[in-house]
Write an enzyme that holds these catalytic residues in place. Structure first.
Site, PDB file in Angstrom:
ATOM      1  N   HIS A 161       0.806  -1.222   0.000  1.00 44.22           N
ATOM      2  CA  HIS A 161       0.000   0.000   0.000  1.00 44.22           C
ATOM      3  C   HIS A 161       0.840   1.275   0.000  1.00 44.22           C
ATOM      4  O   HIS A 161       0.296   2.373   0.087  1.00 44.22           O
ATOM      5  CB  HIS A 161      -0.932   0.026   1.210  1.00 44.22           C
ATOM      6  CG  HIS A 161      -1.890  -1.113   1.261  1.00 44.22           C
ATOM      7  ND1 HIS A 161      -1.667  -2.233   2.038  1.00 44.22           N
ATOM      8  CD2 HIS A 161      -3.078  -1.323   0.606  1.00 44.22           C
ATOM      9  CE1 HIS A 161      -2.671  -3.073   1.888  1.00 44.22           C
ATOM     10  NE2 HIS A 161      -3.540  -2.557   1.018  1.00 44.22           N
ATOM     11  N   HIS A 217      35.088 -35.707  15.446  1.00 46.99           N
ATOM     12  CA  HIS A 217      34.652 -36.149  14.124  1.00 46.99           C
ATOM     13  C   HIS A 217      35.737 -35.948  13.065  1.00 46.99           C
ATOM     14  O   HIS A 217      35.685 -36.570  11.999  1.00 46.99           O
ATOM     15  CB  HIS A 217      33.364 -35.435  13.711  1.00 46.99           C
ATOM     16  CG  HIS A 217      33.546 -34.045  13.180  1.00 46.99           C
ATOM     17  ND1 HIS A 217      33.967 -32.994  13.968  1.00 46.99           N
ATOM     18  CD2 HIS A 217      33.352 -33.520  11.928  1.00 46.99           C
ATOM     19  CE1 HIS A 217      34.029 -31.903  13.237  1.00 46.99           C
ATOM     20  NE2 HIS A 217      33.664 -32.177  11.997  1.00 46.99           N
ATOM     21  N   ASP A 268      33.373 -30.093  18.614  1.00 45.49           N
ATOM     22  CA  ASP A 268      33.547 -31.446  18.085  1.00 45.49           C
ATOM     23  C   ASP A 268      34.858 -31.581  17.318  1.00 45.49           C
ATOM     24  O   ASP A 268      34.919 -31.404  16.103  1.00 45.49           O
ATOM     25  CB  ASP A 268      32.365 -31.823  17.189  1.00 45.49           C
ATOM     26  CG  ASP A 268      32.320 -33.323  16.908  1.00 45.49           C
ATOM     27  OD1 ASP A 268      33.368 -33.983  17.047  1.00 45.49           O
ATOM     28  OD2 ASP A 268      31.244 -33.831  16.558  1.00 45.49           O
ATOM     29  N   HIS A 306      36.302 -36.370   8.283  1.00 38.73           N
ATOM     30  CA  HIS A 306      37.083 -35.568   7.335  1.00 38.73           C
ATOM     31  C   HIS A 306      38.409 -36.223   6.905  1.00 38.73           C
ATOM     32  O   HIS A 306      39.232 -35.552   6.269  1.00 38.73           O
ATOM     33  CB  HIS A 306      37.393 -34.201   7.949  1.00 38.73           C
ATOM     34  CG  HIS A 306      36.191 -33.354   8.210  1.00 38.73           C
ATOM     35  ND1 HIS A 306      35.208 -33.131   7.273  1.00 38.73           N
ATOM     36  CD2 HIS A 306      35.817 -32.657   9.321  1.00 38.73           C
ATOM     37  CE1 HIS A 306      34.268 -32.345   7.789  1.00 38.73           C
ATOM     38  NE2 HIS A 306      34.621 -32.042   9.027  1.00 38.73           N
ATOM     39  N   ASP A 355      30.183 -32.545   6.466  1.00 39.31           N
ATOM     40  CA  ASP A 355      29.402 -32.242   7.670  1.00 39.31           C
ATOM     41  C   ASP A 355      27.908 -32.222   7.398  1.00 39.31           C
ATOM     42  O   ASP A 355      27.111 -32.644   8.242  1.00 39.31           O
ATOM     43  CB  ASP A 355      29.821 -30.876   8.230  1.00 39.31           C
ATOM     44  CG  ASP A 355      31.162 -30.925   8.947  1.00 39.31           C
ATOM     45  OD1 ASP A 355      31.528 -32.000   9.450  1.00 39.31           O
ATOM     46  OD2 ASP A 355      31.847 -29.886   8.992  1.00 39.31           O
TER      47      ASP A 355
END
Length: 459
Positions: free
Chosen positions: A103, A207, A204, A212, A360
């Site tokens: 508007h 991992h 973390d 990886h 990931d």
């Protein structure tokens, strides 16, 4: 109201799998956590001039962040006060006003309602424009150029919210001219709960030795030789984990800040040139942090990798989806050539289609999706790695875990998540400020990490 008692067991270091799935938990998070916490909005380098704006989110609320004529920064909910339409559809830019496409209501850069079509003819000049500006975010402040907002005016100041984490961040955010974010953010959708990537970045290191390995073998460098080839140094000498009062935390691997850079010479030279500045300002420990590689998160949903130089926000889009925004993190005094090198490496590793980002992403989505199962959600998740070897350290702020591969920062994140979910207001949280370590770990909990003399100077 969610019964938080059944979700987090701090003593056993377990969390209910419901926290990654249930809508009711998510709704309470939006109220108790995203409604009360300081949330990252943008960096001053993204809005340097008056009239510059950047659109983002606080939780699921759309936000406009705008540089004012006097140089200050304000933030507003990106929703017209007439019928609720979005008033700014651009990601960023420079403007004198925000005009609703529905508007035509026009709002100034300061959020005020500046113009209404046919105001005299249809409102008969009775519209109280002073009370109908865009809703302003209660608190906006910056730390070292990183701009945050908070909906709760009773929240502690931003510097207090960052607390001990600010001291650690200063090792790189107050060095080399300060830090900045370059590029417009890359954006992608992940089908995961917002806490999954935040907890991954906050602590973390575990991992890396599995998720990886293949990528690190290809990338090479110090992490490639350590993790990829399986010839790891003694873990007690490798790094540490830190968690702080308000759930912020990180893990650091000593001496490998250049780890993911395939041609690290220029980056290493810059760090060596600026290292004396860090040590002079903050001491030997800060220097050790400065040359390390960090995986870090700022509670609740902002993460970064210092060294890999990636900065991320995990915007929640319901309990099972997020929108990931990714920038490259550099220091202002770096040469344009070095900044380009770093940006290229950051995009290739943790950009939208980056090698390590792809590793990931699948894990983060399946950590969420498996909890669709009714019986699965009756189970718990374990985060007990490193219990008993964390606590106060004589030279470092926060709670310090003695090993880079541990879950001290996981536990610290969920300790504060639990506290915020239980609290009726900020007074409930603030009353624990001086006793939080003893309440959590028990009196006398001491970190096993050596002092700086024992750890570094002797070596």
């Amino acid at each position: 109201m969610v019964n938080v008692d059944s979700l987090i067991d701090l003593d056993k270091a377990v969390q209910s799998k419901q926290v990654f799935w249930d809508q009711d938990i998510y709704d309470q998070e939006m109220e108790n956590i995203f409604g009360r916490s300081w949330l990252f909005l943008t960096h001053e380098s993204q809005i340097p001039e008056p009239g510059d704006f950047f659109t983002t989110f606080m939780g699921e609320d759309p936000i406009i962040v705008a540089r004012q004529k006097d140089g200050s920064v304000k933030a507003f909910i990106n929703s017209c006060t007439h019928r609720g339409n979005q008033v700014c559809h651009a990601d960023s830019g420079n403007t004198r006003s925000f005009v609703c496409s529905y508007h035509g209501w026009a709002f100034g850069v300061d959020g005020s309602l500046a113009g209404v079509p046919l105001e005299t003819e249809v409102y008969y000049n009775k519209l109280d424009k002073d009370s109908m500006g865009l809703r302003e975010v209660a608190l906006v402040d910056d730390y070292r150029g990183f701009i945050f907002g908070c909906f709760d005016e009773k929240a502690p100041p931003l510097a207090e919210w960052l607390g001990e984490m600010a001291w650690y961040m200063d090792s790189w955010a107050d060095t080399g001219g300060g830090a900045e974010l370059i590029g417009t953010p890359m954006k992608t959708i992940l089908k995961c709960n917002w806490k999954v990537p935040t907890e991954n970045f906050v602590g973390d290191g575990y991992h890396i030795t599995w998720t990886h390995v293949a990528a690190l073998q290809v990338i090479g460098g110090p992490l490639g030789s350590a993790f990829g080839a399986g010839d790891m140094p003694p873990l007690d000498d490798m790094g540490a984990q830190i968690t702080t009062r308000h759930g912020h935390g990180f893990g650091v691997i000593w001496d490998v800040g250049h780890a993911i850079h395939r041609n690290p010479q220029n980056y290493v030279e810059f760090q060596q040139q600026t290292l004396p500045e860090v040590i002079e300002k903050q001491g030997e420990w800060a220097g050790k942090m400065y040359t390390g590689h960090w995986n870090a998160s700022l509670f609740p949903n902002c993460s970064f990798l210092y060294g890999t130089n990636t900065f991320k926000v995990w915007h929640p889009k319901g309990p099972h989806e997020i929108e990931v925004w990714t920038w490259t993190l550099v220091q202002k005094n770096m040469s344009p050539e070095l900044k380009r090198e770093i940006q290229k490496e950051a995009i290739m590793s943790f950009g939208t289609a980056g090698t390590l980002e792809s590793d990931d992403g699948e894990n983060m989505e399946t950590c969420t999706r498996t909890n669709r199962g009714f019986q699965t959600r009756k189970g718990t998740m374990n985060a007990s790695m490193g219990l008993g070897v964390e606590g106060r350290h004589p030279e470092l702020p926060g709670v310090v875990g003695s090993n880079f591969i541990g879950e001290t920062s996981y536990r610290g994140f969920y300790r504060f998540w639990d506290e915020m979910m239980r609290a009726s207001d900020w007074d409930d949280v603030i009353k624990n400020d001086n006793t939080w370590v003893d309440q959590w770990l028990g009196e006398g909990a001491v970190s096993k990490l050596p002092t700086v003399d024992a750890a570094f100077k002797a070596a």
